[in-house]
Each structure stands twice: as structure tokens, then as C-alpha cells.
Design an enzyme around this catalytic site. Structure first.
Site, PDB file in Angstrom:
ATOM      1  N   LYS A  81      40.189 -56.723   4.925  1.00  0.00           N
ATOM      2  CA  LYS A  81      40.908 -55.911   5.932  1.00  0.00           C
ATOM      3  C   LYS A  81      40.922 -56.647   7.263  1.00  0.00           C
ATOM      4  O   LYS A  81      39.968 -57.359   7.597  1.00  0.00           O
ATOM      5  CB  LYS A  81      40.190 -54.596   6.151  1.00  0.00           C
ATOM      6  CG  LYS A  81      40.116 -53.714   4.939  1.00  0.00           C
ATOM      7  CD  LYS A  81      39.287 -52.511   5.298  1.00  0.00           C
ATOM      8  CE  LYS A  81      38.804 -51.793   4.070  1.00  0.00           C
ATOM      9  NZ  LYS A  81      37.714 -50.892   4.365  1.00  0.00           N
ATOM     10  N   GLY A 119      45.807 -64.642   1.102  1.00  0.00           N
ATOM     11  CA  GLY A 119      45.779 -64.008   2.419  1.00  0.00           C
ATOM     12  C   GLY A 119      44.888 -64.789   3.384  1.00  0.00           C
ATOM     13  O   GLY A 119      45.254 -65.036   4.544  1.00  0.00           O
ATOM     14  N   THR A 136      39.807 -66.758  -6.217  1.00  0.00           N
ATOM     15  CA  THR A 136      40.293 -65.462  -6.678  1.00  0.00           C
ATOM     16  C   THR A 136      40.112 -65.342  -8.189  1.00  0.00           C
ATOM     17  O   THR A 136      40.344 -66.309  -8.925  1.00  0.00           O
ATOM     18  CB  THR A 136      41.780 -65.185  -6.338  1.00  0.00           C
ATOM     19  OG1 THR A 136      42.198 -64.012  -7.054  1.00  0.00           O
ATOM     20  CG2 THR A 136      42.720 -66.317  -6.717  1.00  0.00           C
ATOM     21  N   ASP A 139      42.055 -63.677  -9.841  1.00  0.00           N
ATOM     22  CA  ASP A 139      43.415 -63.514 -10.364  1.00  0.00           C
ATOM     23  C   ASP A 139      44.046 -64.832 -10.829  1.00  0.00           C
ATOM     24  O   ASP A 139      45.031 -64.828 -11.557  1.00  0.00           O
ATOM     25  CB  ASP A 139      44.324 -62.885  -9.301  1.00  0.00           C
ATOM     26  CG  ASP A 139      43.779 -61.583  -8.756  1.00  0.00           C
ATOM     27  OD1 ASP A 139      43.018 -60.921  -9.472  1.00  0.00           O
ATOM     28  OD2 ASP A 139      44.115 -61.231  -7.605  1.00  0.00           O
ATOM     29  N   MET A 189      42.423 -56.435 -14.075  1.00  0.00           N
ATOM     30  CA  MET A 189      42.939 -56.807 -12.751  1.00  0.00           C
ATOM     31  C   MET A 189      43.873 -58.021 -12.833  1.00  0.00           C
ATOM     32  O   MET A 189      44.176 -58.501 -13.920  1.00  0.00           O
ATOM     33  CB  MET A 189      41.772 -57.088 -11.813  1.00  0.00           C
ATOM     34  CG  MET A 189      41.083 -55.841 -11.291  1.00  0.00           C
ATOM     35  SD  MET A 189      39.793 -56.294 -10.112  1.00  0.00           S
ATOM     36  CE  MET A 189      39.456 -54.718  -9.355  1.00  0.00           C
TER      37      MET A 189
HETATM   38  O1  F6P Z   1      42.488 -60.156  -5.798  1.00  0.00           O
HETATM   39  C1  F6P Z   1      41.354 -59.751  -6.500  1.00  0.00           C
HETATM   40  C2  F6P Z   1      41.443 -58.310  -6.881  1.00  0.00           C
HETATM   41  O2  F6P Z   1      40.286 -57.977  -7.620  1.00  0.00           O
HETATM   42  C3  F6P Z   1      42.696 -57.919  -7.658  1.00  0.00           C
HETATM   43  O3  F6P Z   1      42.659 -58.301  -8.997  1.00  0.00           O
HETATM   44  C4  F6P Z   1      42.736 -56.435  -7.407  1.00  0.00           C
HETATM   45  O4  F6P Z   1      44.036 -55.907  -7.483  1.00  0.00           O
HETATM   46  C5  F6P Z   1      42.233 -56.321  -5.990  1.00  0.00           C
HETATM   47  O5  F6P Z   1      41.482 -57.490  -5.721  1.00  0.00           O
HETATM   48  C6  F6P Z   1      41.365 -55.109  -5.767  1.00  0.00           C
HETATM   49  O6  F6P Z   1      41.025 -55.065  -4.440  1.00  0.00           O
HETATM   50  P1  F6P Z   1      39.941 -54.046  -3.839  1.00  0.00           P
HETATM   51  O7  F6P Z   1      38.596 -54.662  -4.087  1.00  0.00           O
HETATM   52  O8  F6P Z   1      40.278 -53.977  -2.407  1.00  0.00           O
HETATM   53  O9  F6P Z   1      40.090 -52.766  -4.563  1.00  0.00           O
END
Ligand code: F6P
Length: 364
Positions: free
Chosen positions: A76, A119, A140, A142, A184
Site C-alpha cells: 500500500k 509495482g 513474486t 506469480d 493465486m
Molecule cells: O502478487 C502476489 C499475490 O499473492 C497475488 O497472487 C494475489 O492476487 C495478491 O498478491 C494478493 O494480495 P494480498 O496479499 O494483498 O491479498
């Protein structure tokens, strides 16, 4: 004394501590280098009083096996959008980047290593354009960052998701059920694709290949009623039906800009019922279990390589760049090549072809 500041930004990820440890260990081989960490991404620098930690060999000893990040993280706000509460309770977002750069100079910080996803690397590039000596390290689960073959954290997430599929197989088999696992990955289907192949799912639904619910139902029907009597679907949180949107909600958390992706599995279950698929179905949302816990060996190794390279880039003054893995090499690439896009699964990716080759349906 030269000083390098390390920050971890965005969602946490298995391997962050291994990067921090590698930076510190490599720095300790040089004379007159000190490594410090900013608490919760750049918040530690922006806060008054400043929140930093000295990262020496003693502090980082053995942390490569720990999940999370010992210096904390946040997804954030940040130096370009610092939330300030107004009297009416709403927030303004203030650019504090110049102030932060001045503070870093005052603290005699020679270089910054910013470990984070897209980001965070956007922030790295913006700070670099303002004159900060900064280097990015890609992170990440992802695996969707451009310019690097893999990010650390991804293999651990795939392992966790695969173990979840294995567990679901035994209960699906016992109850003759269709079990749907939501994983995810945001707008990329890497985790889903790898876990579906490794775990042996019937159906794999990913954002890059929108699905036709009739085709999904047909495939499940053939496996369920005419095949092994149960079925497993792995669905990425960002998957969507043809002509439809991702399932998600806008977060009301202050400074949280991303859409919170959620509900892909329960929507699919509803769509399957409407399409006339009659088996008993249950959904499992794996969520943050994919990000927690210890990094596997692969991620510890990649993270270590990234950390060593990042510090060597500091020595070489190779700023405005990100560490990247281009098999078999660890290289540096301009931050500009990393931001503003995502590395997505291509429909002709070799693993998609292999998955189709063993009968996994993508619902297309
Ligand atoms: O980018 C990593 C990730 O775990 C994504 O796979 C998922 O959509 C997001 O972050 C979840 O974010 P948060 O921890 O803010 O819920």
C-alpha cells in the site's frame, strides 16, 4: 563507510530473506560496506522517527530458510502516493519522493536495492529518474515479471499448490466429487498451469485462455461419469469465462490500489450447475498458504544468486537496472524493460502444449 539500503515491497514471497542474507554476506566480503534495511518497504524511511535495521552477518544468519521478510513489507502507499488522512476521514495521496531522496542522502546511503514485483520496480524506475542510485530485484510468486525467466517464490507456490491437488485427489476419489482448487497468480496463469500438470488435473482454467463453460462441463462429464469417477479443476484467481470479467472486489484498505481477485472457483461451481453438470462439487481457495512458509531449495538458490548479483551491481554502479535470470545466467536488465507489462502464459507455450497432450482441458 559505504552504505546500501535494502527494502522489500509488495506482497511477501518465499525467498525474500534469502536475498537479504546473500546481499549482506556478499557485502561483508568488501571493506567498509554496511547494509541497512528499511522497515515495511520505504515506509521506514518516510516515517518519523525513521525505522531502519542494521543487517549484519549475525542478524541474517540462517534466515534463508525462513518465509516472509525480516524487514517487513507493504503493498500500500509508497513514496509517490503517501496516504494522508483529511479531516473528513477520506485520504489524499502525497508525493514524498523528493523528501525521501533527501533523507537517504542525509543518512549517507550510497545505493538502494529494492526487492519487489512490478509495482515496486515502477517505483524503482521513478526514483532512478530522480537521481537515486537504485537496483531492483524481481520477486513474486506469480512469476509474471517481464525480462526474467523466473522470479523466486514461484516454485515454492507451485509446490504448495501441487500438494493441495494431491490431497484433493484422495478426498475427491473417496466421495466421487469434482473438487475445484483456486490458486493465486493475479492476471497470469503460471501457478495454475504448473500445479495442474504436476498434480494431474482434468481441467485448468487460466486468465490467458478464457473458458467456455459448456466445454468445461463436457470435459468434466467425460471424466466424471465415463472416466475415473471424480475430477479435479485447478482455476487461477484471474480466470474468466469468454466475454466475462475477472471475479474480484475493490479493496477499501487505505492505499491499496489493486483489485482483490476472489471468487473465481465459486463462480465456476455456479456456472457448472447452471450448465447442467450434476456431480457433487466443492471449492478450495488456497489463498495466502501459497505465500507462507519456508522457501524450497530452488527458490533459496535463485534468491541467493539474485542477492549476490544485486550487491555486485552496486559495486559496479550498474544503477537503474534489475537483476534477472536468463537461463543459465544472472544478468542485469534496464528497469524500463520490466515495467508497464506482464509476462503471461502464451497459448502456444510448451507447457500448455504438454498439458493438452495429456488431456488437460483449458475449457476452450
Ligand atoms: O502478487 C502476489 C499475490 O499473492 C497475488 O497472487 C494475489 O492476487 C495478491 O498478491 C494478493 O494480495 P494480498 O496479499 O494483498 O491479498
Amino acid at each position: 563507510m559505504n552504505r546500501v539500503l535494502v527494502a522489500t515491497g509488495g506482497g511477501d514471497c518465499p525467498g525474500l530473506n534469502a536475498v537479504i542474507r546473500a546481499i549482506v554476506k556478499r557485502a561483508s566480503k568488501e571493506k567498509n560496506w554496511e547494509v541497512i534495511g528499511s522497515v515495511e518497504a520505504f515506509n521506514g524511511i518516510l516515517r518519523e522517527p525513521t525505522e531502519i535495521v542494521v543487517l549484519d552477518e549475525k542478524r541474517v544468519s540462517g534466515i534463508h530458510v525462513q518465509g516472509g521478510t525480516i524487514i517487513g513489507t507493504t503493498n500500500k502507499g509508497g513514496p509517490f502516493a503517501w496516504p494522508v488522512k483529511k479531516p473528513d476521514g477520506t485520504y489524499d495521496y502525497v508525493d514524498r519522493s523528493d523528501e525521501m531522496i533527501r533523507k537517504l542522502a542525509y543518512m549517507d546511503v550510497d545505493a538502494v536495492i529494492n526487492i519487489g514485483g512490478e509495482g515496486s520496480q515502477k517505483i524503482s524506475q521513478m526514483l532512478y529518474e530522480k537521481g537515486l542510485n537504485i537496483i531492483g530485484v524481481p520477486k513474486t510468486i506469480d512469476n509474471d515479471l517481464l525480462a526474467t525467466d523466473f522470479t523466486f517464490g514461484f516454485q515454492t507456490a507451485v509446490q504448495i499448490a501441487t500438494e493441495a491437488v494431491d490431497k484433493l485427489v484422495s478426498t475427491a476419489q473417496s466421495h466421487n466429487r469434482t473438487l475445484i482448487l483456486e490458486v493465486m497468480g493475479r492476471y497470469a496463469g503460471w501457478i495454475a498451469l504448473h500445479a495442474a500438470v504436476a498434480g494431474g488435473a482434468e481441467v485448468c482454467l487460466i486468465p490467458e485462455i478464457p473458458y467456455d463453460i459448456q466445454k468445461v462441463a463436457e470435459r468434466l462429464e467425460s471424466r466424471y461419469h465415463k472416466g475415473r469417477g471424480f475430477a479435479i479443476v485447478v482455476i487461477a484467481e484471474g480466470a474468466k469465462p469468454i466475454g466475462g470479467n475477472v471475479a474480484g472486489v475493490k479493496s477499501d484498505e487505505v492505499g491499496y490500489e489493486n483489485l482483490r481477485l476472489m471468487g473465481a472457483a465459486s463462480r465456476l461451481m455456479k456456472e457448472l450447475k447452471e450448465a447442467g453438470f450434476e456431480a457433487d462439487m466443492r471449492e478450495t481457495v488456497l489463498g495466502h498458504l501459497q505465500r507462507g512458509g519456508i522457501p524450497n531449495a530452488y527458490d533459496r538458490i535463485l534468491a541467493t544468486e539474485f542477492g549476490v548479483k544485486a550487491f555486485e551491481m552496486v559495486l559496479e554502479r550498474d544503477f537503474g537496472k534489475m537483476v534477472a535470470y536468463r537461463h543459465p545466467d544472472i544478468v542485469s536488465v534496464p528497469l524500463k524493460e520490466v515495467i508497464g507489462g506482464e509476462k503471461l502464459v502464451t497459448p502456444d507455450h510448451p507447457l500448455v502444449k504438454a498439458a493438452r497432450g495429456i488431456g488437460i482441458s483449458f475449457g476452450d
